[in-house]
Design a protein around this motif. Structure first.
Motif, PDB file in Angstrom:
ATOM      1  N   GLY A 387       0.818  -1.202   0.000  1.00  0.00           N
ATOM      2  CA  GLY A 387       0.000   0.000   0.000  1.00  0.00           C
ATOM      3  C   GLY A 387       0.850   1.249   0.000  1.00  0.00           C
ATOM      4  O   GLY A 387       1.958   1.263  -0.552  1.00  0.00           O
ATOM      5  N   MET A 388       0.361   2.276   0.653  1.00  0.00           N
ATOM      6  CA  MET A 388       1.037   3.577   0.643  1.00  0.00           C
ATOM      7  C   MET A 388       1.181   4.101   2.061  1.00  0.00           C
ATOM      8  O   MET A 388       0.353   3.835   2.932  1.00  0.00           O
ATOM      9  CB  MET A 388       0.249   4.577  -0.195  1.00  0.00           C
ATOM     10  CG  MET A 388      -0.003   4.148  -1.631  1.00  0.00           C
ATOM     11  SD  MET A 388       1.497   3.878  -2.608  1.00  0.00           S
ATOM     12  CE  MET A 388       2.098   5.563  -2.768  1.00  0.00           C
ATOM     13  N   PHE A 389       2.273   4.857   2.261  1.00  0.00           N
ATOM     14  CA  PHE A 389       2.515   5.563   3.518  1.00  0.00           C
ATOM     15  C   PHE A 389       2.604   7.047   3.205  1.00  0.00           C
ATOM     16  O   PHE A 389       3.228   7.443   2.220  1.00  0.00           O
ATOM     17  CB  PHE A 389       3.815   5.084   4.156  1.00  0.00           C
ATOM     18  CG  PHE A 389       4.278   5.929   5.320  1.00  0.00           C
ATOM     19  CD1 PHE A 389       3.841   5.633   6.599  1.00  0.00           C
ATOM     20  CD2 PHE A 389       5.119   7.019   5.131  1.00  0.00           C
ATOM     21  CE1 PHE A 389       4.252   6.418   7.674  1.00  0.00           C
ATOM     22  CE2 PHE A 389       5.532   7.802   6.194  1.00  0.00           C
ATOM     23  CZ  PHE A 389       5.090   7.493   7.478  1.00  0.00           C
ATOM     24  N   THR A 390       2.004   7.856   4.057  1.00  0.00           N
ATOM     25  CA  THR A 390       2.072   9.304   3.838  1.00  0.00           C
ATOM     26  C   THR A 390       1.775  10.045   5.129  1.00  0.00           C
ATOM     27  O   THR A 390       1.219   9.473   6.083  1.00  0.00           O
ATOM     28  CB  THR A 390       1.086   9.745   2.748  1.00  0.00           C
ATOM     29  OG1 THR A 390       1.312  11.138   2.442  1.00  0.00           O
ATOM     30  CG2 THR A 390      -0.352   9.579   3.208  1.00  0.00           C
ATOM     31  N   PHE A 391       2.151  11.305   5.150  1.00  0.00           N
ATOM     32  CA  PHE A 391       1.760  12.170   6.255  1.00  0.00           C
ATOM     33  C   PHE A 391       0.423  12.826   5.930  1.00  0.00           C
ATOM     34  O   PHE A 391       0.090  13.067   4.763  1.00  0.00           O
ATOM     35  CB  PHE A 391       2.840  13.233   6.505  1.00  0.00           C
ATOM     36  CG  PHE A 391       4.069  12.666   7.155  1.00  0.00           C
ATOM     37  CD1 PHE A 391       4.115  12.482   8.529  1.00  0.00           C
ATOM     38  CD2 PHE A 391       5.167  12.292   6.400  1.00  0.00           C
ATOM     39  CE1 PHE A 391       5.237  11.944   9.138  1.00  0.00           C
ATOM     40  CE2 PHE A 391       6.292  11.756   6.994  1.00  0.00           C
ATOM     41  CZ  PHE A 391       6.329  11.577   8.371  1.00  0.00           C
ATOM     42  N   ALA A 392      -0.328  13.116   6.971  1.00  0.00           N
ATOM     43  CA  ALA A 392      -1.699  13.576   6.775  1.00  0.00           C
ATOM     44  C   ALA A 392      -1.782  15.034   6.331  1.00  0.00           C
ATOM     45  O   ALA A 392      -2.741  15.425   5.656  1.00  0.00           O
ATOM     46  CB  ALA A 392      -2.511  13.373   8.062  1.00  0.00           C
ATOM     47  N   ASP A 393      -0.794  15.852   6.688  1.00  0.00           N
ATOM     48  CA  ASP A 393      -0.876  17.282   6.364  1.00  0.00           C
ATOM     49  C   ASP A 393       0.105  17.625   5.253  1.00  0.00           C
ATOM     50  O   ASP A 393       1.159  16.989   5.093  1.00  0.00           O
ATOM     51  CB  ASP A 393      -0.588  18.129   7.605  1.00  0.00           C
ATOM     52  CG  ASP A 393       0.797  17.886   8.161  1.00  0.00           C
ATOM     53  OD1 ASP A 393       1.622  18.802   8.096  1.00  0.00           O
ATOM     54  OD2 ASP A 393       1.054  16.741   8.634  1.00  0.00           O
ATOM     55  N   ARG A 397       4.175  16.491   4.272  1.00  0.00           N
ATOM     56  CA  ARG A 397       4.490  15.836   3.000  1.00  0.00           C
ATOM     57  C   ARG A 397       5.530  16.639   2.227  1.00  0.00           C
ATOM     58  O   ARG A 397       6.358  16.077   1.507  1.00  0.00           O
ATOM     59  CB  ARG A 397       3.211  15.674   2.169  1.00  0.00           C
ATOM     60  CG  ARG A 397       2.255  14.638   2.718  1.00  0.00           C
ATOM     61  CD  ARG A 397       1.196  14.279   1.695  1.00  0.00           C
ATOM     62  NE  ARG A 397       0.345  15.400   1.339  1.00  0.00           N
ATOM     63  CZ  ARG A 397      -0.765  15.737   1.974  1.00  0.00           C
ATOM     64  NH1 ARG A 397      -1.147  15.019   3.035  1.00  0.00           N
ATOM     65  NH2 ARG A 397      -1.488  16.763   1.573  1.00  0.00           N
ATOM     66  N   LYS A 398       5.519  17.962   2.394  1.00  0.00           N
ATOM     67  CA  LYS A 398       6.472  18.813   1.669  1.00  0.00           C
ATOM     68  C   LYS A 398       7.844  18.805   2.336  1.00  0.00           C
ATOM     69  O   LYS A 398       8.882  18.757   1.658  1.00  0.00           O
ATOM     70  CB  LYS A 398       5.931  20.232   1.602  1.00  0.00           C
ATOM     71  CG  LYS A 398       6.845  21.209   0.882  1.00  0.00           C
ATOM     72  CD  LYS A 398       6.227  22.603   0.852  1.00  0.00           C
ATOM     73  CE  LYS A 398       7.151  23.588   0.162  1.00  0.00           C
ATOM     74  NZ  LYS A 398       6.585  24.968   0.134  1.00  0.00           N
ATOM     75  N   GLU A 399       7.873  18.828   3.696  1.00  0.00           N
ATOM     76  CA  GLU A 399       9.129  18.988   4.389  1.00  0.00           C
ATOM     77  C   GLU A 399       9.753  17.669   4.846  1.00  0.00           C
ATOM     78  O   GLU A 399      10.962  17.582   5.053  1.00  0.00           O
ATOM     79  CB  GLU A 399       8.936  19.895   5.599  1.00  0.00           C
ATOM     80  CG  GLU A 399       8.511  21.312   5.230  1.00  0.00           C
ATOM     81  CD  GLU A 399       8.358  22.195   6.471  1.00  0.00           C
ATOM     82  OE1 GLU A 399       8.485  21.653   7.596  1.00  0.00           O
ATOM     83  OE2 GLU A 399       8.123  23.398   6.307  1.00  0.00           O
ATOM     84  N   LEU A 400       8.905  16.635   5.081  1.00  0.00           N
ATOM     85  CA  LEU A 400       9.434  15.367   5.592  1.00  0.00           C
ATOM     86  C   LEU A 400       9.501  14.283   4.526  1.00  0.00           C
ATOM     87  O   LEU A 400      10.577  13.780   4.216  1.00  0.00           O
ATOM     88  CB  LEU A 400       8.570  14.879   6.766  1.00  0.00           C
ATOM     89  CG  LEU A 400       8.695  15.665   8.072  1.00  0.00           C
ATOM     90  CD1 LEU A 400       7.685  15.171   9.094  1.00  0.00           C
ATOM     91  CD2 LEU A 400      10.109  15.526   8.634  1.00  0.00           C
ATOM     92  N   LEU A 401       8.338  13.898   3.988  1.00  0.00           N
ATOM     93  CA  LEU A 401       8.326  12.803   3.021  1.00  0.00           C
ATOM     94  C   LEU A 401       7.029  12.840   2.226  1.00  0.00           C
ATOM     95  O   LEU A 401       5.951  12.830   2.819  1.00  0.00           O
ATOM     96  CB  LEU A 401       8.457  11.451   3.749  1.00  0.00           C
ATOM     97  CG  LEU A 401       8.467  10.204   2.864  1.00  0.00           C
ATOM     98  CD1 LEU A 401       9.747  10.167   2.038  1.00  0.00           C
ATOM     99  CD2 LEU A 401       8.331   8.949   3.724  1.00  0.00           C
ATOM    100  N   PRO A 402       7.115  12.869   0.905  1.00  0.00           N
ATOM    101  CA  PRO A 402       5.898  12.760   0.099  1.00  0.00           C
ATOM    102  C   PRO A 402       5.316  11.351   0.184  1.00  0.00           C
ATOM    103  O   PRO A 402       5.863  10.457   0.816  1.00  0.00           O
ATOM    104  CB  PRO A 402       6.384  13.081  -1.323  1.00  0.00           C
ATOM    105  CG  PRO A 402       7.729  13.708  -1.151  1.00  0.00           C
ATOM    106  CD  PRO A 402       8.298  13.121   0.099  1.00  0.00           C
ATOM    107  N   LEU A 403       4.181  11.161  -0.471  1.00  0.00           N
ATOM    108  CA  LEU A 403       3.533   9.859  -0.548  1.00  0.00           C
ATOM    109  C   LEU A 403       4.528   8.806  -1.036  1.00  0.00           C
ATOM    110  O   LEU A 403       5.236   9.012  -2.023  1.00  0.00           O
ATOM    111  CB  LEU A 403       2.340   9.937  -1.509  1.00  0.00           C
ATOM    112  CG  LEU A 403       1.495   8.682  -1.677  1.00  0.00           C
ATOM    113  CD1 LEU A 403       0.715   8.380  -0.402  1.00  0.00           C
ATOM    114  CD2 LEU A 403       0.533   8.846  -2.844  1.00  0.00           C
ATOM    115  N   ALA A 404       4.570   7.648  -0.316  1.00  0.00           N
ATOM    116  CA  ALA A 404       5.581   6.630  -0.633  1.00  0.00           C
ATOM    117  C   ALA A 404       4.941   5.244  -0.579  1.00  0.00           C
ATOM    118  O   ALA A 404       4.084   4.976   0.262  1.00  0.00           O
ATOM    119  CB  ALA A 404       6.732   6.709   0.358  1.00  0.00           C
TER     120      ALA A 404
END
Length: 548
Positions: A387-393, A397-404
């Protein structure tokens, strides 16, 4: 303390000395007990309260023909030394005995008398049933007492809630409530005109069976299912269900041939014959808990070890057919006696087979089908998910990690630590290369690795091959990043433990294989470039599981 010692010695001497009428000092006074009276005092008793209401003060309630006869016929069977052998049966049929106040007083008197946990207590009602709205506007069920007012049902009739409260107050673990009435607007039921008009546009979903009658260690039998009609019959000269219930107490309902008729045997006998007699228009129902551990004997004596019994009264299995060695035995809810030995047991609905198992059953055994189901289907599952891992805000997503993308393994244990709960353990892993867009024309590439480990305690909703789950989750998250700028290499590492929730769905596609989806949302706190921030991270997975 020294001053108290002589006083204590004197007191003990006085207690050990007989009265002045005795002939020997310090002798023991013989105590004679009546062994028969002592045994009787500790013997479980069998008591019943039977109510039949045929006539009513308010002319809006039409009279019924047979409730008084229903109650007296059942009383005769219970008091018969060759059948019920009840110690005490109280019958309320006279006008002064069938008011709401008189019935409640009789129930409270029964509660005082039946104070032992192993007393057998039966409460029976043959009367009109009706529906009305209470003071809060909620639709409630009522039994129509002799003094019930058609225009003030909630204030004058006997509500099922009130009856349940009195029934639950009984100390007995062996208690049975039988309701020969209905609340459908037909047969032994009447509805106020305005309510009948209101319900006329309601589809049959309104008639879902209520759960209010079910209580700990009790049984509630109804002459018909919720929304159906309880009928009297002129040929039988009884309420139809009551007629067959009384008939079954004569011994015909003893399906396991142990010499006794239990409450469930009597109900199943009456249920099948009522269904056949009414050509399927009336289906008696039952709400039963703990019946397997503590059967209520209504008639006869357990004189010998009976044949093995397979049974279920769980609403989840309503409508399923029980087959034994390929032969149809009964439709659930209900039970069947079988020959001891190795038997092939099946639960089917139409062409679908829910369960097929070979079991060894011995004489006298009472085997709930739910137990076979729980043993037939493994309660552990290991799933491989993607599946996918992502941050909610957006900021994270911009500063830590985009959708992966992410792969995960999930272990699920069902009915642990409690029934209908599960333990869920999962680990997820993701690695790869991503880029951060610091400026419109300035992009920095980095390599990342994420690792998560979670544990959850979800509640399980199960319907045949479908299971839904949801509950709280705790997870640990590791995120590592390494940046390469010209010849300079730097790295960042984040580790946090955070709370959240999990939810998902499981569909069984075979005896061992299943399809699973799982999603989680977690809340955590990280420090980025010296600045702390609360962030949410989430993941969604889907894959294949194997039960073992």
């Amino acid at each position: 303390m020294r001053n108290l010692l002589p006083i204590l010695l004197v007191a003990l001497t006085a207690c050990a000395t007989p009265s002045s009428q005795g002939t020997e000092k310090g002798g023991l006074v013989p105590l004679r007990l009546d062994e028969e009276a002592l045994s009787s005092a500790y013997t479980p008793r069998r008591m019943a309260l039977l109510v039949g209401i045929s006539e009513f003060d308010d002319p809006h309630w039409r009279g019924l023909r047979y409730p008084a006869k229903d109650a007296t016929d059942l009383a005769a069977a219970m008091l018969d030394p060759a059948r019920g052998r009840f110690d005490q049966v109280r019958v309320l049929t006279r006008p002064e005995e069938t008011t709401r106040a008189a019935i409640l007083a009789a129930l409270r008197e029964l509660r005082k008398q039946a104070h032992r946990p192993d007393d057998v207590v039966v409460v029976y009602f043959s009367a009109h049933g009706t529906l009305a709205r209470d003071a809060t506007g909620e639709l409630r069920r009522f039994l129509v007492t002799r003094d019930a007012s058609y225009r003030a049902i909630a204030q004058t009739a006997l509500s099922m809630d009130m009856l349940k409260a009195e029934f639950d107050a009984l100390s007995s673990r062996r208690r049975l409530l039988v309701l020969a009435s209905c609340h459908s607007g037909n047969g032994k039921s009447l509805l106020p005109k305005e309510l009948e008009k209101e319900l006329s546009g309601v589809k049959s979903g309104f008639y879902a069976r209520p759960l209010e009658e079910s209580s700990r260690a009790s049984m509630v039998f109804a002459a018909c299912d919720w929304g159906e009609t309880a009928r009297e019959d002129e040929g039988l000269r009884n309420d139809i269900y009551t007629h067959f219930l009384v008939e079954g107490l004569g011994g015909g309902a003893d399906r396991n041939t142990d010499g006794a008729v239990t409450a469930t045997e009597a109900h199943d006998y009456a249920r099948r014959r009522t269904f056949a007699f009414t050509e399927g228009r009336q289906r008696p129902s039952a709400e039963i808990l703990e019946v397997g551990a503590d059967p209520v004997v209504l008639s006869g004596n357990i004189a010998r070890t009976g044949r093995p019994e397979l049974f279920s009264y769980n609403p989840r299995l309503d409508g399923f057919t029980l087959k034994v060695d390929g032969e149809t035995r009964t439709e659930l809810p209900g039970g069947a006696a079988v020959t001891p030995g190795k038997r092939t047991v099946e639960l089917t609905k139409g062409d679908a087979v829910l369960m097929r198992r070979d079991v060894e059953v011995s004489a006298g055994e009472r085997l709930p089908l739910e137990q076979l189901l729980s043993e037939a289907f493994p309660r552990r599952s290991l799933s491989l998910l993607g599946g996918m891992f992502t941050f909610a805000d957006a900021r994270s997503r911009k500063e830590l990690l985009p959708l992966a993308p992410e792969v995960a393994v999930s272990l699920r244990l069902e009915d642990r630590p409690l029934r209908d709960f599960g333990l869920l353990f999962d680990v997820g892993f993701s690695t790869g290369r991503r880029a951060l867009q610091l400026q419109p024309d300035d992009e920095i590439s980095f390599r990342y690795t994420t690792f998560s480990a979670g544990m959850a305690l979800p509640y399980l909703w199960r319907w045949e091959r479908l299971t839904l789950f949801a509950g709280p989750r705790v997870a640990a998250l590791y995120l590592g990043r390494s940046f390469e700028v010209d010849t300079f290499v730097s790295g960042q590492r984040f580790f946090t433990v955070s709370p959240g929730v999990v939810g998902g769905m499981v569909v069984r596609v075979g005896e061992r294989l299943e399809l699973m989806t799982q999603a989680q949302l977690m809340l955590t706190y990280v420090v980025v470039d010296g600045e702390g921030q609360a962030v949410g991270f989430t993941g969604g997975w889907a894959g294949v599981g194997y039960r073992f």
